[in-house]
Design an enzyme around this catalytic site. Structure first.
Site, PDB file in Angstrom:
ATOM      1  N   CYS A 179       0.833  -1.216   0.000  1.00 57.19           N
ATOM      2  CA  CYS A 179       0.000   0.000   0.000  1.00 57.19           C
ATOM      3  C   CYS A 179       0.862   1.259   0.000  1.00 57.19           C
ATOM      4  O   CYS A 179       1.518   1.588   0.998  1.00 57.19           O
ATOM      5  CB  CYS A 179      -0.923  -0.021   1.219  1.00 57.19           C
ATOM      6  SG  CYS A 179      -1.821   1.511   1.515  1.00 57.19           S
ATOM      7  N   CYS A 194      -0.110   3.959   2.583  1.00 53.90           N
ATOM      8  CA  CYS A 194       0.262   3.509   3.935  1.00 53.90           C
ATOM      9  C   CYS A 194       1.730   3.842   4.203  1.00 53.90           C
ATOM     10  O   CYS A 194       2.086   4.309   5.292  1.00 53.90           O
ATOM     11  CB  CYS A 194       0.047   2.002   4.083  1.00 53.90           C
ATOM     12  SG  CYS A 194      -1.651   1.451   3.836  1.00 53.90           S
TER      13      CYS A 194
END
Length: 276
Positions: A50, A53
């Site tokens: 991600c 993230c």
């Protein structure tokens, strides 16, 4: 005693689950530690693939002032790929997905998507609360999820919400509602002889919630319905308090004055909280 036992259990369980950056990786350990330390749980659903993230890690979570604020929470990172059932339980539709929860995993607040450092700082400042007022009942519920423990915790959450700022009150009343709904289900399965009294008492708590949210006209209608059905003797004191608050809030001074004469000094003091 229970708190000490839980704390010792946490030390044992979490010794191998704390990441180098002070994030826990076990959701269950995070909840137990929150119960033992009077803190809320900060949950970050993420994945190694991600991009947003990773950006949040470098631009937000790893910044010194953010890390300082995180000390007010029990932070746990949950790998989406390894915890798909948990993600499904909490309706995680995308990542990063941030939650603020209590020590039993009840959601207080949630946000999906990348957050700038300033947004993270605002979030962590907003929910940096000490939950010691709730601790005993949170632990009792964690130990045994029966009607009595669930009802007491729901009631305690509602009391706690009374003293919060309006921007927090609504969310904590929603958590209280979650526990009250569980209590209703537990009541149906219980062997209590006074089920009707408790069922009505939960209805009165819903009226109290509406009064805390400045919905006094709705509260009056609910009170009228209960009066028509008949107020259970053990609930009359609570009913009169709520009716006094609702009448006073609607500027029905004559009715409020009459009701006020029947209330104790403690009840009148509690009523003042609703008018601040």
């Amino acid at each position: 005693m229970k708190k000490s036992l839980i704390l010792l259990l946490i030390v044992f369980l979490s010794s191998s689950t704390i990441k180098a950056d002070n994030w826990l990786s076990s959701f269950e350990d995070a909840k137990k530690m929150a119960l033992a330390t009077n803190k809320l749980v900060l949950v970050d659903f993420w994945a190694s693939w991600c991009g947003p993230c990773k950006r949040m890690d470098s631009e937000s979570w790893n910044q010194e002032d953010v890390r300082s604020l995180m000390s007010n929470y029990i932070p746990v990172k949950i790998d989406l790929d390894n915890n798909k059932s948990l993600a499904a339980k909490y309706g995680v539709r995308g990542i990063p997905y941030i939650f603020i929860m209590d020590g039993n995993g009840k959601v207080i607040h949630q946000q999906m998507g990348y957050k700038r450092k300033s947004e993270v700082v605002d979030l962590l400042n907003k929910y940096a609360l000490n939950t010691s007022f709730l601790t005993r009942d949170l632990i009792n519920y964690h130990t045994k999820e029966n009607f009595a423990n669930t009802y007491r915790l729901a009631n305690k959450y509602q009391d706690y919400a009374m003293f919060l700022e309006p921007h927090l009150r609504t969310e904590f009343l929603e958590v209280s509602d979650t526990y009250f709904k569980e209590a209703e289900q537990g009541l149906k399965k219980s062997k209590l002889k006074s089920k009707q009294a408790f069922k009505q008492k939960i209805e009165l708590h819903d009226i109290q919630k509406n009064l805390l949210l400045d919905r006094s006209k709705k509260a009056l209608k609910q009170l009228e319905k209960i009066a028509d059905e008949g107020v259970v003797e053990t609930n009359k004191k609570f009913y009169n308090l709520l009716k006094y608050i609702a009448q006073k809030d609607n500027d029905n001074s004559e009715e409020a004055t009459a009701l006020g004469k029947e209330l104790s000094a403690n009840d009148l003091k509690k009523a003042e909280i609703f008018f601040k």
